[in-house]
Write a protein that holds these residues in place. Structure first.
Motif: not given
Lengths: 568, 96
Positions: A227-237, A95-105
């Motif tokens: 997140f990941t693909t939407k950041v890419a869509v943002f960058a393309l726009v 849980a700790g690992l997942q929650h922390t990496s989700a917020l970092l992500y």
């Protein structure tokens, strides 16, 4: 201080606090961080910037634009829903690992959309890759570890390309601004497009998505989808709006995944293919590049995060409660999971663009823009791809998980927090679709579009009803492809099957050549030793002690030779 | 092991309960209504006086969205089934 704080900073700080806290405090923090972040966003000064001078470059790690604000709110919403959905996790589920990496992500995704230069973007791009990989590793299986590693390698490669492109561009133009780039014929512009394209899931570069997302944890994949693909869509726009080649790239993306989705057994992998299809509509919009098309792209990105998130949540709930996710193992779950089934149907209707549901008011903007700009050959493909969405995401996902033939599994509804998160997403799908003005009012470009006219409603209903009729027809005839416990080859075959064998074979050949060189070298060496033995050995010619007379004789012979050369 | 032998579940909808039959009837009625609405919009103008907006030549073909979607899904499924012949492998394909 409020009003000028970069949104990413709140999430990074939140990640540290979540990492060191436990129990109810941690749960509270997880919900508080996106809420506080959204309040900060509301108060954000529209001209706020942050400039740093590093190694002679003026970096702008934080800059506010209209486009950033839309994605900013979207990512806060996604982080809130994802956190609410995963709050119940136990320590044995890391849980700790997942929650922390989700917020970092989430924080790095926010960092990327508020980045003002390409080097800052690169930094957030890499944190995005690294933090999200842990949502795959946390599944704790051998296959998730391998898939996560492949995911990480590909995304680090994307980052390296971005950095190389940025440095080339800095060398050529003297600017590292994260702004419009376009394909200007320079290598830098192609390299940066390739970096964005990997993250956006361009054809042939898409396979990391369908490989890794189904391997994530039941809750982690919900974050991954946002997140990941939407950041890419943002960058393309931001950087490639109006680049015509993207129209064809986008159409191909809407087109090919729907075939894979029909025959895929893992329902989260079906959703991953579906995701490439949806991003295809967005990329097409970027390529068309008019105000209407770009509004369509970002509006569809907004809607997609919510309905795709909802569908991944329902499948995450199924995986969590049954331990299974293959269509061949599931069926009949509506009997004991009726609420989850209902949410899944709402998500399915939203992605299929039923009137009153979100995609109806977003996807159609891209298609209308294609017609407005005279891309008449593009449009029928988009209509076909829309029908395909109905088949795999609208019908297949709910049907094989919750209805179909009874698998005998009697799993209970998931924990309340998961139901709440799904419920909020489902309500948002309907609100966005029923009150289009709400979303349209925050779109960054000036364009007028009215989704609710009679023609649009009737034609869309025809598309959906007769598409569904075709599926019913195939099922009644018994020719609809059944779910089969098997996998399908995709581009990843090249790096998961072919190249390891090539390397092994090339390695084998190199070893064989190496062996033969060593052997011949040894043979030569042996020969030299035999010769040395012959001449220098105890009875060797050159080892004999020759009398002085012989020496004189030798000198005479040499002198005679020189005399001979000299005379003739 | 040949994955084609592992067909776990047929996807036919035979033997569905009566409630589902009702749902299917509503669905078929919906299909018929949509055809009628289009005919009214294009030809008779009894209820729907607003004429259709058509931007693409294909849209002018009668019932375009209906048959294009129906035919499109059939084609999609046929092609996907052919793809299975070439692309389907057993689940442990990459582990071996």
């Amino acid at each position: 201080m409020m009003g000028s704080l970069p949104p990413a900073a709140i999430f990074f700080l939140g990640a540290i606090l979540v990492a060191v806290s436990r129990g109810k405090i941690r749960s509270g923090l997880m919900l508080l961080v996106p809420v506080l972040g959204a309040l900060n966003l509301r108060a954000l000064d529209p001209d706020a910037t942050l400039t740093l001078n590093v190694l002679g470059y003026d970096l702008i790690p934080f800059q506010v634009t209209g486009l950033s604000m839309l994605f900013g709110y979207l990512f806060h919403l996604a982080a809130f829903l994802g956190n609410l959905f995963s709050i119940h996790l136990k320590d044995r589920e890391h849980a700790g690992l997942q929650h922390t990496s989700a917020l970092l992500y989430a924080g790095s995704a926010l960092g990327a959309v508020y980045a003002g230069d390409l080097i800052s973007l690169f930094v957030f791009w890499e944190i995005l890759a690294l933090s999200s990989a842990f949502l795959i590793f946390a599944r704790g299986t051998e296959s998730s570890f391998r898939a996560g590693f492949r995911y990480l390698v590909i995304h680090v490669l994307s980052g390296v390309l971005l950095l190389s492109g940025a440095l080339m561009r800095a060398h050529e133009t003297g600017s590292i601004a994260f702004d419009h780039i376009g394909l200007d014929g320079s290598i830098a512009s192609w390299v940066i497009l390739l970096a964005f394209g990997i993250k956006a899931g361009f054809p042939f570069l898409h396979n990391w998505l369908t490989d890794a997302y189904p391997e994530g944890t039941p809750t982690g994949t919900v974050f991954l989808s946002a997140f990941t693909t939407k950041v890419a869509v943002f960058a393309l726009v931001r950087s490639y709006a109006g680049t015509e080649v993207l129209i064809y790239v986008g159409v191909l993306m809407t087109f090919f995944p729907i075939f894979f989705a029909v025959i895929e057994n893992d329902l989260r992998r079906v959703l991953s293919y579906s995701m490439i299809n949806q991003i295809g509509f967005m990329v097409t919009g970027v390529g068309i590049g008019t105000a209407l098309a770009l509004n369509g792209t970002v509006a569809h990105a907004f809607a997609d995060v919510i309905f795709k998130g909802l569908l991944f949540m329902t499948m995450g709930a199924v995986l969590q409660m049954t331990g299974r996710i293959n269509g061949s193992d599931l069926g009949g779950l509506y009997k004991t999971m009726p609420i989850t089934a209902g949410f899944c149907i709402v998500g399915a209707m939203a992605i299929s663009a039923f009137p009153l549901f979100s995609a109806f008011i977003t996807k159609s903007m891209v298609m209308a823009a294609a017609l407005e700009e005279g891309y008449i050959w593009v449009w029928p493909f988009l209509v076909f791809a829309s029908a395909g969405v109905l088949e795999h995401a609208g019908i297949k996902i709910p049907y094989f998980a919750f209805f179909g033939h009874d698998s005998g599994i009697r799993a209970q509804e998931p924990p309340k927090n998961m139901l709440f998160a799904m419920g909020i997403a489902a309500v948002l799908c309907v609100i966005i679709g029923s009150f289009p003005g709400l979303l349209y009012s925050i779109l960054p470009f000036e364009a007028e579009y009215h989704p609710y006219d009679l023609t649009h409603v009737v034609t869309q209903l025809q598309l959906l009803f007769f598409g569904a009729l075709a599926v019913v027809f195939l099922m009644k005839k018994g020719t609809y492809p059944p779910e089969i416990r098997a996998i399908n080859l995709d581009v990843d075959w090249v790096y998961r099957w072919l190249s390891p064998r090539l390397v092994k074979n090339i390695g084998g050949t190199v070893q064989r050549i190496d062996n033969s060189i060593r052997e011949s070298a040894l043979t030569v060496l042996d020969g030299v030793l035999v010769l040395a033995e012959k001449f220098h050995g105890p009875k060797g010619l050159l080892a004999r002690s020759l009398p002085a007379g012989n020496m004189v004789m030798l000198v005479v012979v040499l002198l005679a030779f020189y005399l001979f050369r000299f005379l003739y | 092991m040949n994955p084609k032998e592992e067909v776990v579940k047929s996807s036919s909808v035979h033997g569905a309960p009566k409630r589902t039959d009702l749902l299917f009837r509503v669905f078929y009625v919906g299909c018929i209504l949509l055809i009628l609405v289009e005919i009214d919009m294009q030809v008779t103008n009894l209820l729907f006086t607003e004429s259709r907006h058509e931007y693409h030549a294909l849209e002018k073909l009668p019932g375009f969205y209906s048959w294009f979607s129906f035919g499109g899904i059939l084609l999609l499924v046929v092609i996907a089934k052919i793809m299975r012949k070439y692309l389907m492998r057993s689940e442990d394909y990459y582990d071996g």
